[in-house]
Design an enzyme around this catalytic site. Structure first.
Site, PDB file in Angstrom:
ATOM      1  N   GLY A  77      52.143  37.730  57.233  1.00 39.77           N
ATOM      2  CA  GLY A  77      53.503  38.283  57.257  1.00 39.77           C
ATOM      3  C   GLY A  77      54.356  37.704  56.149  1.00 39.77           C
ATOM      4  O   GLY A  77      55.561  37.916  56.110  1.00 39.77           O
ATOM      5  N   THR A  78      53.740  36.941  55.250  1.00 38.78           N
ATOM      6  CA  THR A  78      54.505  36.322  54.169  1.00 38.78           C
ATOM      7  C   THR A  78      55.045  37.366  53.213  1.00 38.78           C
ATOM      8  O   THR A  78      54.298  38.228  52.725  1.00 38.78           O
ATOM      9  CB  THR A  78      53.617  35.328  53.393  1.00 38.78           C
ATOM     10  N   ALA A 101      51.840  42.727  56.879  1.00 33.63           N
ATOM     11  CA  ALA A 101      52.990  43.571  57.241  1.00 33.63           C
ATOM     12  C   ALA A 101      54.271  42.786  56.980  1.00 33.63           C
ATOM     13  O   ALA A 101      54.357  41.601  57.320  1.00 33.63           O
ATOM     14  CB  ALA A 101      52.919  44.009  58.696  1.00 33.63           C
ATOM     15  N   ALA A 102      55.249  43.467  56.402  1.00 36.28           N
ATOM     16  CA  ALA A 102      56.543  42.817  56.138  1.00 36.28           C
ATOM     17  C   ALA A 102      57.293  42.542  57.423  1.00 36.28           C
ATOM     18  O   ALA A 102      58.192  41.706  57.460  1.00 36.28           O
ATOM     19  CB  ALA A 102      57.386  43.695  55.227  1.00 36.28           C
ATOM     20  N   TYR A 104      56.523  42.578  61.816  1.00 36.76           N
ATOM     21  CA  TYR A 104      55.557  42.769  62.910  1.00 36.76           C
ATOM     22  C   TYR A 104      56.231  43.262  64.189  1.00 36.76           C
ATOM     23  O   TYR A 104      55.667  43.159  65.279  1.00 36.76           O
ATOM     24  CB  TYR A 104      54.791  41.468  63.172  1.00 36.76           C
ATOM     25  N   HIS A 133      70.118  38.556  56.533  1.00 40.78           N
ATOM     26  CA  HIS A 133      69.264  37.507  57.100  1.00 40.78           C
ATOM     27  C   HIS A 133      69.992  36.174  57.064  1.00 40.78           C
ATOM     28  O   HIS A 133      71.051  36.032  56.443  1.00 40.78           O
ATOM     29  CB  HIS A 133      67.945  37.377  56.321  1.00 40.78           C
ATOM     30  N   LYS A 137      66.684  32.191  54.010  1.00 39.26           N
ATOM     31  CA  LYS A 137      65.703  33.138  53.477  1.00 39.26           C
ATOM     32  C   LYS A 137      65.748  33.129  51.960  1.00 39.26           C
ATOM     33  O   LYS A 137      66.812  33.229  51.359  1.00 39.26           O
ATOM     34  CB  LYS A 137      65.987  34.545  53.997  1.00 39.26           C
ATOM     35  N   THR A 144      60.941  43.708  54.554  1.00 37.02           N
ATOM     36  CA  THR A 144      61.172  44.882  55.397  1.00 37.02           C
ATOM     37  C   THR A 144      62.018  45.919  54.658  1.00 37.02           C
ATOM     38  O   THR A 144      61.742  47.121  54.732  1.00 37.02           O
ATOM     39  CB  THR A 144      61.880  44.466  56.696  1.00 37.02           C
TER      40      THR A 144
END
Ligand SMILES: NC(=O)C1=CN([C@@H]2O[C@H](COP(=O)(O)OP(=O)(O)OC[C@H]3O[C@@H](n4cnc5c(N)ncnc54)[C@H](OP(=O)(O)O)[C@@H]3O)[C@@H](O)[C@H]2O)C=CC1
Ligand SMILES: O=C(O)C1=N[C@H](C(=O)O)C[C@H](O)C1
Length: 226
Positions: A77-78, A101-102, A104, A133, A137, A144
């Site tokens: 997911g990185t 996946a960006a 989950y 976010h 981050k 996403t």
């Protein structure tokens, strides 16, 4: 995310965590009862069926290399990976099962399909993706946001505009806006707890652990009704 994965995995009886990996120096030998390996020690990790990676772009390559060398599945997911790292995932998928996946969460999987359909139905409308976010981050736009933008681009032939907000402890909010003269459509996903991502990744790991080599999309693996 690593902490959420360890905590939620410990609550399940259908999987066990055999090792944790991070850059922590000096290496913490045990984290939450799990043997911990630091940078440079990964080759000594015990046998495993599937690795779950939520690191950072600078921590991703050794995990992919270990999975490829041992012929084991990878769930990642990185976000913020380079195009070369994405190409390396495709190469590795010739020999192992890989899911990247960006996001989950089920909600974003549904949102992605809605965005694709809205974009195709609204040619010529302006489209923007706004994401918010937490202040820790590092990458922007979020993975996403780029994923949703790519879904919109399928229907409208070009990527939307992106805007990123970093404030407080926002878990993750994504708004896809379609606008034309006199009207505006907004599709929004708001994550309020990061456990949704960890639960999705654990489910994906259970599904992909013994799959044949290939790159598996999250929706095809987890949400076949979409
Ligand atoms: N796909 C999805 O659903 C989601 C994806 N994400 C993505 O997951 C990633 C991690 O997010 P988050 O957990 O918040 O980030 P954190 O910074 O909290 O955790 C990153 C982890 O990666 C480790 N790490 C960083 N660099 C290296 C390295 N060079 N070698 C080994 N380990 C390394 C860190 O080690 P240490 O602990 O020692 O510092 C830490 O354990 C981000 O890319 C984020 O965008 C986040 C949530 C959901
Ligand atoms: O870094 C985060 O927190 C998140 N990152 C992912 C992204 O870049 O899209 C997923 C989620 O939004 C949380």
């Amino acid at each position: 995310m690593g902490q959420a994965l360890l905590r939620l995995a410990a609550e399940r009886g259908d999987l066990s965590v055999v090792a944790a990996y991070s850059r922590s120096q000096p290496p913490q030998r045990v984290i939450d009862g799990v043997p911990h390996f630091a940078v440079g020690e990964l080759s000594g990790a015990p046998e495993f069926d599937v690795a779950i990676d939520f690191s950072l772009p600078q921590g991703f390559d050794p995990v992919l290399a270990l999975c490829a060398a041992r012929g084991k599945a990878l769930v990642s997911g990185t976000t913020g990976l380079s195009s070369a790292q994405n190409a390396a995932i495709n190469d590795a998928a010739n020999g192992i099962a890989v899911v990247w996946a960006a996001n989950y969460s089920l909600g974003v999987a549904v949102l992605t399909e809605l965005v694709r359909r809205a974009a195709a139905a609204l040619p010529g409308w302006d489209c923007d993706v706004v994401e918010a976010h937490h202040t820790r981050k590092l990458d922007a736009p979020s993975g996403t946001a780029l994923h949703l933008g790519a879904a919109a681009a399928i229907g409208r032939g070009e990527e939307p505009h992106y805007a990123s907000l970093r404030a407080g402890d926002i878990v993750g909010e994504h708004t896809v806006q379609f606008a034309a003269a006199g009207e505006r459509l907004e599709l929004i996903h708001r994550a309020t707890n990061r456990d949704i991502f960890a639960r999705g990744a654990l489910e994906a790991a259970l599904r992909v652990a013994h799959q044949a080599p290939g790159r598996y999309g999250l929706a095809e693996l987890m949400f076949p009704n979409l």
